[in-house]
Design a protein around this motif. Sequence first.
Motif, mmCIF file in Angstrom:
data_model
loop_
_atom_site.group_PDB
_atom_site.id
_atom_site.type_symbol
_atom_site.label_atom_id
_atom_site.label_comp_id
_atom_site.label_asym_id
_atom_site.label_seq_id
_atom_site.Cartn_x
_atom_site.Cartn_y
_atom_site.Cartn_z
ATOM 1 N N ARG A 119 -6.620 -2.242 7.463
ATOM 2 C CA ARG A 119 -7.846 -1.330 6.687
ATOM 3 C C ARG A 119 -7.732 -1.825 5.282
ATOM 4 O O ARG A 119 -8.982 -1.718 4.645
ATOM 5 N N LEU A 152 -9.817 -4.990 5.181
ATOM 6 C CA LEU A 152 -11.304 -4.786 5.534
ATOM 7 C C LEU A 152 -11.907 -3.924 4.326
ATOM 8 O O LEU A 152 -13.089 -3.660 4.717
ATOM 9 N N GLY A 153 -11.329 -3.690 3.360
ATOM 10 C CA GLY A 153 -11.892 -3.142 2.398
ATOM 11 C C GLY A 153 -11.861 -1.533 2.572
ATOM 12 O O GLY A 153 -12.767 -0.871 1.568
ATOM 13 N N LEU A 154 -11.284 -1.078 3.466
ATOM 14 C CA LEU A 154 -11.437 0.400 3.727
ATOM 15 C C LEU A 154 -10.397 1.057 3.045
ATOM 16 O O LEU A 154 -10.705 2.394 2.916
ATOM 17 N N ALA A 155 -9.699 0.536 2.587
ATOM 18 C CA ALA A 155 -8.599 1.227 1.722
ATOM 19 C C ALA A 155 -8.230 0.151 0.344
ATOM 20 O O ALA A 155 -8.293 -0.816 0.841
ATOM 21 N N ARG A 156 -7.724 0.789 -0.816
ATOM 22 C CA ARG A 156 -7.307 -0.230 -1.694
ATOM 23 C C ARG A 156 -5.875 -0.471 -1.764
ATOM 24 O O ARG A 156 -5.158 0.367 -1.502
ATOM 25 N N ASP A 193 -9.891 6.124 0.242
ATOM 26 C CA ASP A 193 -9.050 5.376 1.261
ATOM 27 C C ASP A 193 -9.586 5.937 2.456
ATOM 28 O O ASP A 193 -9.324 6.899 3.159
ATOM 29 N N LEU A 194 -10.114 4.886 3.600
ATOM 30 C CA LEU A 194 -10.372 5.278 4.867
ATOM 31 C C LEU A 194 -9.190 5.169 5.678
ATOM 32 O O LEU A 194 -8.917 3.893 6.103
ATOM 33 N N ARG A 241 -16.706 10.106 12.310
ATOM 34 C CA ARG A 241 -15.920 9.211 12.062
ATOM 35 C C ARG A 241 -16.611 7.968 12.200
ATOM 36 O O ARG A 241 -16.123 6.751 12.371
ATOM 37 N N ASP A 254 -9.361 3.985 15.135
ATOM 38 C CA ASP A 254 -9.986 5.230 15.206
ATOM 39 C C ASP A 254 -11.625 5.245 14.945
ATOM 40 O O ASP A 254 -12.176 6.263 14.471
ATOM 41 N N THR A 255 -12.130 3.774 14.980
ATOM 42 C CA THR A 255 -13.605 4.028 14.811
ATOM 43 C C THR A 255 -14.386 4.563 15.689
ATOM 44 O O THR A 255 -13.969 4.503 17.045
ATOM 45 N N PHE A 304 -13.012 -8.628 1.347
ATOM 46 C CA PHE A 304 -14.316 -8.409 2.343
ATOM 47 C C PHE A 304 -15.396 -7.770 1.644
ATOM 48 O O PHE A 304 -16.597 -8.220 2.077
ATOM 49 N N LYS A 352 1.060 -1.181 -0.021
ATOM 50 C CA LYS A 352 -0.139 -0.058 -0.007
ATOM 51 C C LYS A 352 0.944 1.246 0.021
ATOM 52 O O LYS A 352 1.785 1.335 0.917
ATOM 53 N N ARG A 404 -20.344 0.694 -1.089
ATOM 54 C CA ARG A 404 -20.702 2.173 -0.625
ATOM 55 C C ARG A 404 -21.641 2.720 -1.331
ATOM 56 O O ARG A 404 -22.540 3.488 -0.677
ATOM 57 N N LEU A 454 -11.543 -0.905 14.798
ATOM 58 C CA LEU A 454 -10.174 -0.163 14.323
ATOM 59 C C LEU A 454 -10.018 0.751 15.497
ATOM 60 O O LEU A 454 -10.841 1.224 15.744
ATOM 61 N N PRO A 475 -20.884 -9.659 5.447
ATOM 62 C CA PRO A 475 -19.632 -9.078 6.032
ATOM 63 C C PRO A 475 -19.794 -9.442 7.409
ATOM 64 O O PRO A 475 -18.634 -9.959 7.995
ATOM 65 N N ALA A 515 -14.822 -6.580 13.297
ATOM 66 C CA ALA A 515 -13.443 -5.895 13.538
ATOM 67 C C ALA A 515 -13.518 -4.785 14.465
ATOM 68 O O ALA A 515 -14.575 -3.961 14.578
ATOM 69 N N PHE A 566 1.034 5.625 -0.402
ATOM 70 C CA PHE A 566 0.270 6.643 -0.435
ATOM 71 C C PHE A 566 1.111 7.821 -1.101
ATOM 72 O O PHE A 566 2.373 8.062 -0.527
#
Lengths: 298, 244
Positions: A47, A50-54, B242-243, B76, A83-84, A67, A11, B88, A81, A73, A79, A13
Amino acid sequence: MAAIELRGLTKRFGSVEAVRDLSFDAEAGRVTGFLGPNGAGKSTSLRVLLGLARPSAGTATFGGRRFEALDRPSATVGATLEDTSVHPGRSGRDHLRVLAAAGGHPPARVDELLGTVGLSDVAGRRVKGYSMGMRQRLAIAAALLGDPEVLIFDEPTNGLDPPGIRWLRDLLRAEAGRGRAVLVSSHLLAEVAQSVDEVVIIARGELRAQGPLEQVLGREGGANQVYVRSTASDRLAEALGRQRLEFQHAGADALLVSGASSEQVATIAGEAGAPLLELTTRGRSLEDAFVELTADRP
Amino acid sequence: MSNLLQAELLKLRTTRTFLALAGAAVAVSLLLSVLVSALSSDISEQDARDIVTFDFTGLFILVLGAIGMTGEWRHRTITSAFLAAPDRARFLIAKLLAYAAAGAVMSLVVSVAVMIVSMVILSSQGEPTISFSDALDVLWRNLLIAALFGALGVAVGAVLRTQVLAIVGLLLALFIVEPTLAAVAPDVARFGPLLGAPASLYPDTFVGGDDEVLSPVLGVLVELAWIASLSALGALLLNKRDLT
């Protein structure tokens, strides 16, 4: 097929590579510790999982499925996380009711789990007034709602008091005992060392080691040292030297012997006629090994 | 989808913001209708119709929709929303439908309350009121607009993401941009999402004059097109993000 499978996960950025070519498995019925210092890439990996980021490259799957491709799911993966967050104006019970509705889980699960995590008494209070530990327990209850086969906890001990940490430890073991795959991340080895079967250690986005904790952190095999005190330490030192064993002086009458078992040292001392005052095995501490393993490399 | 919709409706009912603003919509609409009907004398049938069908829900549900969507980022809670609904676009559709339903219900409560109160006051003063069929005719328009505005608020929130930006943007468009455009270029303004297209259901309210107003069917279609295109853009942005 493993319950959780990461293969060549990368990953990026921009120009920063947060996770590089990471591969590991977490199996059903086992607690896998996902360890590494802060900023090692643990949360980013989770993340992506869990499909929250690619992912920039590679795959992260549950029993071979991403996910996003899971039919239900929250009944497959639960899960927490780091900062949830929970809407501050909503009560703990309402937060769980919303998630139960979204996942199609029976509403009765909500009160059952509030009891499990010890929040029944404050369930009607707005989350705004919850302590960090209470929020952590609420997040854990949310993860358990769908009675999922896979549990992922990101830094779950944050905010928990010592009894809370013990409670969590028991929970992790109990869930693994029920055949669940449990993946728990932490930057503090000590907080998970007692509950994990396996560890995956990463630093700077890269895998540093994986396997059973003791093995990975070098307590098995030759990493031990033997601390020995004798009234004739000079004679013992000579005898050890003849056996080509490494040692160092650790006080007036004490030696620290590397690469030998306590039995070997006792035998050598007996043969050399060196009376023993003390003989103990000193493992390198797990924490030392962890710090070494995750230290920056040139 | 029905699970997600249920969850979204539950979210609405379990925060004070929604309950407070919904209550405010009822209170403001009632207060104004009581004041106007009590102070009116020698009014025309058209005036009576305006008083009796007065409904502020659209503005409130528009803002509530934007708050509801942007609040997921602000608090959040978007992470747990996406863990429950990894698709989504489906999450966004559930929210659009939930706020549309909430708008219609709010409008029903407000419209019926306003109708009863103002009709009682007007008839006690010997002023004209409206017939039951007229009341029904206005009721469906109010409900439809409120439903469309609920979804529009969510769609704008999905695109703008920042709560303050979304609310200020909507209010600027509603009170400054579209009225100005209506005065300057009514031909263009009649396609606007906040005044122009909705005016097709209340022709006499459009600043640009009755001639410029779209037909009700076209007006609703234009409004739906606004919602659909903003939602599509919102879904695209949601999917790309992206989260972390």
